[in-house]
Scaffold this motif. Structure first.
Motif, PDB file in Angstrom:
ATOM      1  N   THR A  72      52.267   4.762 111.936  1.00  0.00           N
ATOM      2  CA  THR A  72      51.550   3.746 112.712  1.00  0.00           C
ATOM      3  C   THR A  72      50.043   3.917 112.525  1.00  0.00           C
ATOM      4  O   THR A  72      49.309   2.939 112.367  1.00  0.00           O
ATOM      5  N   ILE A  73      49.606   5.182 112.512  1.00  0.00           N
ATOM      6  CA  ILE A  73      48.182   5.442 112.283  1.00  0.00           C
ATOM      7  C   ILE A  73      47.796   4.970 110.876  1.00  0.00           C
ATOM      8  O   ILE A  73      46.751   4.345 110.691  1.00  0.00           O
ATOM      9  N   ARG A  74      48.657   5.222 109.885  1.00  0.00           N
ATOM     10  CA  ARG A  74      48.374   4.782 108.496  1.00  0.00           C
ATOM     11  C   ARG A  74      48.199   3.267 108.437  1.00  0.00           C
ATOM     12  O   ARG A  74      47.350   2.759 107.728  1.00  0.00           O
ATOM     13  N   THR A  75      49.034   2.540 109.193  1.00  0.00           N
ATOM     14  CA  THR A  75      48.902   1.080 109.211  1.00  0.00           C
ATOM     15  C   THR A  75      47.522   0.698 109.741  1.00  0.00           C
ATOM     16  O   THR A  75      46.847  -0.173 109.184  1.00  0.00           O
ATOM     17  N   ALA A  76      47.104   1.379 110.810  1.00  0.00           N
ATOM     18  CA  ALA A  76      45.775   1.104 111.382  1.00  0.00           C
ATOM     19  C   ALA A  76      44.682   1.427 110.357  1.00  0.00           C
ATOM     20  O   ALA A  76      43.714   0.675 110.205  1.00  0.00           O
ATOM     21  N   MET A  79      44.342  -1.235 107.904  1.00  0.00           N
ATOM     22  CA  MET A  79      43.700  -2.447 108.444  1.00  0.00           C
ATOM     23  C   MET A  79      42.184  -2.292 108.529  1.00  0.00           C
ATOM     24  O   MET A  79      41.482  -3.267 108.791  1.00  0.00           O
ATOM     25  N   GLY A  80      41.676  -1.067 108.355  1.00  0.00           N
ATOM     26  CA  GLY A  80      40.220  -0.872 108.364  1.00  0.00           C
ATOM     27  C   GLY A  80      39.714   0.217 109.291  1.00  0.00           C
ATOM     28  O   GLY A  80      38.503   0.438 109.394  1.00  0.00           O
ATOM     29  N   VAL A  81      40.624   0.902 109.975  1.00  0.00           N
ATOM     30  CA  VAL A  81      40.226   2.021 110.842  1.00  0.00           C
ATOM     31  C   VAL A  81      39.769   3.183 109.948  1.00  0.00           C
ATOM     32  O   VAL A  81      40.268   3.352 108.835  1.00  0.00           O
ATOM     33  N   ASP A  82      38.783   3.977 110.416  1.00  0.00           N
ATOM     34  CA  ASP A  82      38.216   5.033 109.563  1.00  0.00           C
ATOM     35  C   ASP A  82      39.009   6.327 109.557  1.00  0.00           C
ATOM     36  O   ASP A  82      39.163   6.964 108.530  1.00  0.00           O
ATOM     37  N   ARG A  83      39.477   6.742 110.727  1.00  0.00           N
ATOM     38  CA  ARG A  83      40.247   7.988 110.759  1.00  0.00           C
ATOM     39  C   ARG A  83      41.231   7.974 111.936  1.00  0.00           C
ATOM     40  O   ARG A  83      41.099   7.156 112.846  1.00  0.00           O
ATOM     41  N   GLY A  84      42.188   8.916 111.863  1.00  0.00           N
ATOM     42  CA  GLY A  84      43.218   8.908 112.885  1.00  0.00           C
ATOM     43  C   GLY A  84      43.355  10.245 113.595  1.00  0.00           C
ATOM     44  O   GLY A  84      42.951  11.286 113.073  1.00  0.00           O
ATOM     45  N   ILE A  85      43.921  10.178 114.802  1.00  0.00           N
ATOM     46  CA  ILE A  85      44.271  11.405 115.529  1.00  0.00           C
ATOM     47  C   ILE A  85      45.722  11.244 115.981  1.00  0.00           C
ATOM     48  O   ILE A  85      46.061  10.264 116.656  1.00  0.00           O
ATOM     49  N   HIS A  86      46.555  12.191 115.532  1.00  0.00           N
ATOM     50  CA  HIS A  86      47.952  12.169 115.961  1.00  0.00           C
ATOM     51  C   HIS A  86      48.168  13.249 117.006  1.00  0.00           C
ATOM     52  O   HIS A  86      47.989  14.429 116.727  1.00  0.00           O
ATOM     53  N   VAL A  87      48.520  12.823 118.207  1.00  0.00           N
ATOM     54  CA  VAL A  87      48.813  13.782 119.275  1.00  0.00           C
ATOM     55  C   VAL A  87      50.331  13.905 119.331  1.00  0.00           C
ATOM     56  O   VAL A  87      51.025  12.977 119.768  1.00  0.00           O
ATOM     57  N   PRO A 194      45.735  -2.730  98.069  1.00  0.00           N
ATOM     58  CA  PRO A 194      44.632  -1.790  97.793  1.00  0.00           C
ATOM     59  C   PRO A 194      44.205  -1.011  99.038  1.00  0.00           C
ATOM     60  O   PRO A 194      43.905   0.173  98.963  1.00  0.00           O
ATOM     61  N   ASN A 195      44.211  -1.714 100.192  1.00  0.00           N
ATOM     62  CA  ASN A 195      43.810  -1.030 101.425  1.00  0.00           C
ATOM     63  C   ASN A 195      44.851  -0.020 101.897  1.00  0.00           C
ATOM     64  O   ASN A 195      44.525   0.996 102.501  1.00  0.00           O
ATOM     65  N   ILE A 196      46.135  -0.299 101.601  1.00  0.00           N
ATOM     66  CA  ILE A 196      47.198   0.663 101.939  1.00  0.00           C
ATOM     67  C   ILE A 196      46.985   1.919 101.081  1.00  0.00           C
ATOM     68  O   ILE A 196      47.109   3.047 101.567  1.00  0.00           O
ATOM     69  N   ALA A 199      44.057   3.836 102.380  1.00  0.00           N
ATOM     70  CA  ALA A 199      44.358   4.461 103.673  1.00  0.00           C
ATOM     71  C   ALA A 199      44.992   5.834 103.504  1.00  0.00           C
ATOM     72  O   ALA A 199      44.885   6.693 104.379  1.00  0.00           O
ATOM     73  N   LYS A 200      45.675   6.038 102.371  1.00  0.00           N
ATOM     74  CA  LYS A 200      46.337   7.328 102.138  1.00  0.00           C
ATOM     75  C   LYS A 200      45.333   8.461 102.071  1.00  0.00           C
ATOM     76  O   LYS A 200      45.673   9.615 102.304  1.00  0.00           O
ATOM     77  N   LYS A 201      44.096   8.125 101.701  1.00  0.00           N
ATOM     78  CA  LYS A 201      43.071   9.182 101.574  1.00  0.00           C
ATOM     79  C   LYS A 201      42.287   9.398 102.862  1.00  0.00           C
ATOM     80  O   LYS A 201      41.509  10.332 102.969  1.00  0.00           O
ATOM     81  N   LYS A 202      42.484   8.516 103.839  1.00  0.00           N
ATOM     82  CA  LYS A 202      41.702   8.669 105.073  1.00  0.00           C
ATOM     83  C   LYS A 202      42.295   9.800 105.920  1.00  0.00           C
ATOM     84  O   LYS A 202      43.512  10.009 105.915  1.00  0.00           O
ATOM     85  N   PRO A 203      41.454  10.521 106.649  1.00  0.00           N
ATOM     86  CA  PRO A 203      41.966  11.694 107.384  1.00  0.00           C
ATOM     87  C   PRO A 203      42.714  11.375 108.676  1.00  0.00           C
ATOM     88  O   PRO A 203      42.354  10.457 109.403  1.00  0.00           O
ATOM     89  N   ILE A 204      43.786  12.154 108.913  1.00  0.00           N
ATOM     90  CA  ILE A 204      44.486  12.110 110.213  1.00  0.00           C
ATOM     91  C   ILE A 204      44.488  13.534 110.759  1.00  0.00           C
ATOM     92  O   ILE A 204      45.008  14.447 110.128  1.00  0.00           O
ATOM     93  N   LYS A 205      43.853  13.705 111.916  1.00  0.00           N
ATOM     94  CA  LYS A 205      43.821  15.033 112.541  1.00  0.00           C
ATOM     95  C   LYS A 205      45.044  15.157 113.443  1.00  0.00           C
ATOM     96  O   LYS A 205      45.381  14.208 114.147  1.00  0.00           O
TER      97      LYS A 205
END
Ligand code: AMP
Length: 254
Positions: A72-76, A79-87, A194-196, A199-205
Motif C-alpha cells: 500500500t505504501i508502494r502504491t502511494a 502516486m508521488g509520495v516521497d517516502r514511507g513509514i511502515h508501522v 515508470p512511476n511504479i 517507487a521501488k527505489k524510494k525508501p520505506i522505514k
C-alpha cells in the motif's frame, strides 16, 4: 508548509464481496484482494497536488498493519509520495487495533517528523470508524478539518470546504492541522508504469508501535461477527391496486 504525513490503510478491495469466517470471529482476509483505502487515495492525491503547486516540499505515507501494508505504501510512492513509514502490527494485535491506537501512532510520527499537516481519509471502508482524524487532532491539540471537499492555501493557513448535512461549510484554519478527505476532494491519479518503477527505489522505514512508545494492547473484544440478514424474495404484482391491497394486508400501510 514543508511536510505532510498521509495515512494509508490497506483494506479489502471495495469490489470484493466480504465473507464472514465460519467461526464468526471476523471476515475472511486470506486470498482476498486488498487495496489502498479509497479515501486514502484521495488524501494522497491532494498531498501530491500540493507538492506540484510547491505548497509542500515532502510527503510521507504511513501505514499501520502487517507486512503486506508495504504494498500500500508502494502504491502511494508510485502516486508521488516521497517516502514511507511502515508501522508493523500483525496477527491478533492488528485484528483488534482501533482508531485510537492508529491516532496515537500518527500523532507520535507527526511530532517526530515535524510535519505541518496530517492528511487522512474520512473513514476506512473496512471498519467504517471515521475516528482517526478527529482523535489525532485531539492528541496533538491541533485544529481539525474533517470531510474536506476543497483545500486551498490562504494567507494565514488553509481555507477548507467541508461537506456537512444539507450543504457546504467553509472554514479557515492555521497549520499545523489534521484534515480528512471526502469523496469529492479530487479524482486520484493512476500510478504509471515508470512511476511504479521509480517507487521501488524510494525508501520505506520500518518501525513498530512499541518503538514509538504506543501501547497497542486490545481495548475491545470481538464478541461475534455476523452476516447481514438476507433479503427476502420479492413478488411482482400486476398493478398499483394490487400493490396497495398487498401493502395493507402486510400492515405496511393503513
Ligand atoms: P477510520 O477512523 O478507521 O475510519 O480511518 C480514517 C483514516 O485514518 C483512514 O482513511 C486512513 O487515512 C487513516 N488510517 C486508519 N487506519 C490506518 C492504518 N492502519 N494505517 C494507516 N492509516 C490509517
Amino acid at each position: 508548509m514543508s511536510r505532510v504525513l498521509v495515512g494509508v490503510k490497506r483494506v479489502i478491495d471495495y469490489a470484493v464481496k466480504v465473507r464472514v469466517k465460519p467461526d464468526k470471529t471476523g471476515v475472511v482476509t486470506e486470498g482476498v484482494k486488498h487495496s489502498m483505502n479509497p479515501f486514502d487515495e484521495i488524501a494522497v492525491e491532494e498531498a501530491v497536488k500540493m507538492k506540484e503547486k510547491k505548497l509542500v516540499s515532502e510527503i510521507i505515507a504511513v501505514s499501520v498493519g502487517p507486512t503486506q501494508s508495504q504494498e500500500t505504501i508502494r502504491t502511494a510512492l508510485a502516486m508521488g509520495v516521497d517516502r514511507g513509514i511502515h508501522v508493523e502490527v500483525s496477527g491478533k494485535e492488528y485484528e483488534l487495533l482501533q482508531p485510537l491506537h492508529v491516532s496515537k501512532i500518527l500523532a507520535k510520527l507527526a511530532q517526530e517528523e515535524k510535519v505541518d499537516l496530517v492528511l487522512v481519509g474520512k473513514q476506512a471502508i473496512d471498519d467504517d470508524s471515521n475516528q482517526t482524524a478527529q482523535m489525532t487532532a485531539a492528541l496533538l491539540d491541533w485544529p481539525q478539518g474533517t470531510f474536506c471537499s476543497k483545500i486551498e492555501k490562504s494567507e494565514a493557513g488553509l481555507t477548507i470546504t467541508r461537506e456537512v448535512d444539507g450543504g457546504l461549510e467553509n472554514i479557515k484554519t492555521k497549520v499545523p492541522a489534521v484534515l480528512s478527505a471526502d469523496l469529492r476532494l479530487n479524482t486520484p491519479r493512476y500510478a504509471t508504469l515508470p512511476n511504479i518503477m521509480k517507487a521501488k527505489k524510494k525508501p520505506i522505514k520500518k518501525t513498530t508501535a512499541k518503538d514509538l512508545g504506543v501501547d497497542t494492547s486490545p481495548r475491545i473484544q470481538i464478541v461475534s461477527v455476523e452476516d447481514p440478514p438476507t433479503r427476502e424474495a420479492g413478488a411482482i404484482v400486476p398493478d398499483v391496486d394490487t400493490l396497495i391491497s398487498k401493502l395493507k394486508e402486510l400492515g405496511h400501510i393503513k
